[in-house]
Design an enzyme around this catalytic site. Structure first.
Site, PDB file in Angstrom:
ATOM      1  N   HIS A 132       0.872  -1.181   0.000  1.00  0.00           N
ATOM      2  CA  HIS A 132       0.000   0.000   0.000  1.00  0.00           C
ATOM      3  C   HIS A 132       0.907   1.228   0.000  1.00  0.00           C
ATOM      4  O   HIS A 132       2.014   1.183   0.545  1.00  0.00           O
ATOM      5  CB  HIS A 132      -0.840  -0.050   1.281  1.00  0.00           C
ATOM      6  CG  HIS A 132      -1.932   0.964   1.374  1.00  0.00           C
ATOM      7  ND1 HIS A 132      -1.709   2.267   1.723  1.00  0.00           N
ATOM      8  CD2 HIS A 132      -3.273   0.849   1.176  1.00  0.00           C
ATOM      9  CE1 HIS A 132      -2.860   2.919   1.754  1.00  0.00           C
ATOM     10  NE2 HIS A 132      -3.829   2.086   1.423  1.00  0.00           N
ATOM     11  N   ASP A 209       2.872  -4.696   7.998  1.00  0.00           N
ATOM     12  CA  ASP A 209       1.661  -3.910   7.832  1.00  0.00           C
ATOM     13  C   ASP A 209       0.508  -4.890   8.029  1.00  0.00           C
ATOM     14  O   ASP A 209       0.242  -5.744   7.179  1.00  0.00           O
ATOM     15  CB  ASP A 209       1.657  -3.289   6.428  1.00  0.00           C
ATOM     16  CG  ASP A 209       0.363  -2.554   6.121  1.00  0.00           C
ATOM     17  OD1 ASP A 209      -0.615  -2.745   6.855  1.00  0.00           O
ATOM     18  OD2 ASP A 209       0.348  -1.803   5.135  1.00  0.00           O
ATOM     19  N   GLN A 212      -4.631  -5.407   6.910  1.00  0.00           N
ATOM     20  CA  GLN A 212      -5.618  -6.344   6.349  1.00  0.00           C
ATOM     21  C   GLN A 212      -5.485  -7.737   6.973  1.00  0.00           C
ATOM     22  O   GLN A 212      -5.954  -8.719   6.395  1.00  0.00           O
ATOM     23  CB  GLN A 212      -5.452  -6.440   4.828  1.00  0.00           C
ATOM     24  CG  GLN A 212      -5.611  -5.131   4.092  1.00  0.00           C
ATOM     25  CD  GLN A 212      -7.014  -4.541   4.185  1.00  0.00           C
ATOM     26  OE1 GLN A 212      -7.980  -5.230   4.522  1.00  0.00           O
ATOM     27  NE2 GLN A 212      -7.139  -3.255   3.888  1.00  0.00           N
ATOM     28  N   LYS A 235     -10.591  -0.648  10.376  1.00  0.00           N
ATOM     29  CA  LYS A 235     -10.713  -1.820   9.505  1.00  0.00           C
ATOM     30  C   LYS A 235     -11.030  -3.074  10.318  1.00  0.00           C
ATOM     31  O   LYS A 235     -11.114  -4.170   9.778  1.00  0.00           O
ATOM     32  CB  LYS A 235      -9.414  -2.032   8.722  1.00  0.00           C
ATOM     33  CG  LYS A 235      -9.126  -0.923   7.719  1.00  0.00           C
ATOM     34  CD  LYS A 235      -7.836  -1.187   6.977  1.00  0.00           C
ATOM     35  CE  LYS A 235      -7.321   0.025   6.242  1.00  0.00           C
ATOM     36  NZ  LYS A 235      -8.072   0.376   5.042  1.00  0.00           N
ATOM     37  N   CYS A 373      -4.794   2.333  -3.730  1.00  0.00           N
ATOM     38  CA  CYS A 373      -3.550   2.872  -3.125  1.00  0.00           C
ATOM     39  C   CYS A 373      -2.375   1.924  -3.331  1.00  0.00           C
ATOM     40  O   CYS A 373      -1.489   1.813  -2.475  1.00  0.00           O
ATOM     41  CB  CYS A 373      -3.714   3.180  -1.635  1.00  0.00           C
ATOM     42  SG  CYS A 373      -4.832   4.514  -1.324  1.00  0.00           S
TER      43      CYS A 373
HETATM   44  N1  PLP Z   1      -1.865  -0.740   4.543  1.00  0.00           N
HETATM   45  C1  PLP Z   1      -2.795  -1.510   3.981  1.00  0.00           C
HETATM   46  C2  PLP Z   1      -2.452  -2.904   3.551  1.00  0.00           C
HETATM   47  C3  PLP Z   1      -4.096  -1.008   3.812  1.00  0.00           C
HETATM   48  O1  PLP Z   1      -5.029  -1.778   3.240  1.00  0.00           O
HETATM   49  C4  PLP Z   1      -4.384   0.305   4.228  1.00  0.00           C
HETATM   50  C5  PLP Z   1      -5.719   0.886   3.992  1.00  0.00           C
HETATM   51  O2  PLP Z   1      -6.426   0.521   3.090  1.00  0.00           O
HETATM   52  C6  PLP Z   1      -3.371   1.050   4.825  1.00  0.00           C
HETATM   53  C7  PLP Z   1      -2.120   0.501   4.967  1.00  0.00           C
HETATM   54  C8  PLP Z   1      -3.623   2.435   5.330  1.00  0.00           C
HETATM   55  O3  PLP Z   1      -4.514   2.398   6.394  1.00  0.00           O
HETATM   56  P1  PLP Z   1      -5.045   3.754   7.057  1.00  0.00           P
HETATM   57  O4  PLP Z   1      -5.598   4.574   5.942  1.00  0.00           O
HETATM   58  O5  PLP Z   1      -6.089   3.299   8.017  1.00  0.00           O
HETATM   59  O6  PLP Z   1      -3.885   4.404   7.717  1.00  0.00           O
END
Ligand code: PLP
Length: 415
Positions: A132, A209, A212, A235, A373
């Protein structure tokens, strides 16, 4: 109940779960909402909503500052939430759990503090091709500042990491490996145990990270031996604006503070400031108190439903969706990993994903369309984006059937 319990035979009653989520009664264009955009954000159960209301109606007050009763109650609830989250991921110490704004904020914290202290010219940061933007850009910024190099583990056609390439890229030049546990665009579950073990063999720390992952599968930071874990409350059935950075005590103590201000200080003079101990060293300013407490309620909710039971239900649901979608002529999956969770990405013939998304929307089905993203990942697949259906514990097979029916209608209209 703890997430280390094996509850695979626990009955998962999706209909009773659905009753906890008021928004699932909402009608969109006069039809019942089918919400399949859970990787973007999940809906919130009553238990979480009631926690927010109770906080603001009964004991709203600032934490760690007042001697008055309300402030003590708020502080106790805030710290109790930290304990729940520490237990949920099996952190060794509660103070290894830092409240942040979310995954993005957590990763930025590590990039700026760990990066500022430990990266120097010529060092490398290793990420993967399916990250991401939140796990790309912070590293790019710090690498640029330090003249360090960002290296990328490639993926194959199925959307799996090429582990033989990882082995080659993992050299003593690498100062941190930062990879996603589960891909938000492809649903791929990465072999994080192997990554961590190999990185640790060279004394390289690993950031996962977990944005998910935590809502879909049990996750034990001690068993994984991971150094940092970032995830978002919104999430995992909690509110927006709150998230977590887990870090091993040893690293967090070694890292400089991120932001300066209230709560993170021990003593301030104009000449010099000394910093507070963990976790407060990384929690400058008034935190999202209600969000943290409500995230504690979200964790209670997951624990009560049972994370193993949720995982089992979602795996069944995704397998069902996969089979049904695979039967649609001209639908092609983007990413076909052997081990997947949460999301399914696809395209239909030459139809632009936005067009599919709009027609699904008019049929009251919320899916995500676009690059999610992960623009570099889309470029690898030579596509502008995908249609992504992503699942939570309250989704049903009947909703999958509706999705399939709606896609067939979109095909008739657009092809
Ligand atoms: N990393 C992953 C794998 C994500 O799916 C997301 C959000 O979709 C993020 C990071 C960023 O999360 P946040 O916008 O809650 O900071």
């Amino acid at each position: 109940m703890t997430n280390s319990d094996t509850i695979t035979d626990q009955v998962f009653d999706v209909e009773s779960i659905r009753k906890d989520f008021p928004i699932l009664q909402t009608k969109v264009y006069g039809k019942p909402l089918i919400y399949l955009d859970n990787a973007a954000t999940t809906q919130k159960p009553l238990q979480v909503l009631q926690t927010l209301e109770k906080y603001y109606t009964e004991y709203n007050s600032n934490v760690h500052r007042g001697v008055h009763l309300l402030s003590q109650q708020a502080t106790e609830a805030y710290e109790a939430a930290r304990k729940k989250i520490a237990a949920f991921i099996n952190a060794k110490h509660d103070h290894e759990v830092i409240f942040t704004k979310g995954t993005t904020n957590s990763i930025n914290l590590v990039a700026y503090t760990y990066g500022r202290k430990f990266l120097k010219e010529g060092d490398e940061v290793l990420i993967s091709a399916m990250e991401h933007h939140s796990n790309i850009v912070p590293w790019q910024i710090i690498c640029e500042e330090k003249n360090a190099v960002l290296k990328v583990i490639p993926i194959d056609e199925a959307g799996e990491l090429q582990m033989n390439e990882f082995d080659k890229l993992l050299t003593p030049k690498v100062k941190i490996v930062a990879v996603t546990y589960v891909s938000n665009s492809l649903g791929t579950v990465n072999p994080v145990r192997e990554i961590i073990a190999k990185a640790h063999a060279l004394n390289i720390p690993v950031l996962l990270d977990g944005a998910q992952a935590v809502q879909h599968m049990p996750l034990d930071v001690q068993e994984l031996d991971v150094d940092f874990l970032a995830f978002s409350g919104h999430k995992m059935y909690g509110p927006t604006g709150i998230g977590i950075l887990y870090g091993k005590e040893k690293w967090l103590n070694d890292m400089p503070p991120y932001e300066g201000g209230g709560d993170m200080i021990s003593h301030v003079t104009f000449a010099k400031t000394t910093y507070n101990e963990l976790p407060f060293k990384f929690e400058a300013g008034t935190p999202d108190i209600s969000g943290a407490i409500a995230l504690g309620s979200a964790v209670d909710y997951i624990q009560q439903a049972g994370i193993h039971a949720i995982q089992q239900w979602e795996e069944e649901l995704i397998a069902y969706a996969y089979d049904k979608l695979a039967a649609i002529p001209s639908l092609r999956f983007i990413g076909d990993a052997r081990h997947r969770a949460g999301a399914i990405s696809f395209l239909i013939g030459n139809i632009h994903p936005f067009d599919t998304g709009e027609i699904l929307d008019k049929q009251s089905i919320a899916v995500r369309t676009g690059h999610h993203c992960t623009q570099p990942l889309m470029e690898l697949f030579h596509i502008p984006g995908t249609v992504r259906a992503s699942f939570a514990c309250y989704n049903t097979k009947a909703e999958v059937d509706e999705l399939v029916r709606a896609i067939e209608k979109a095909k008739r209209m657009l092809e």
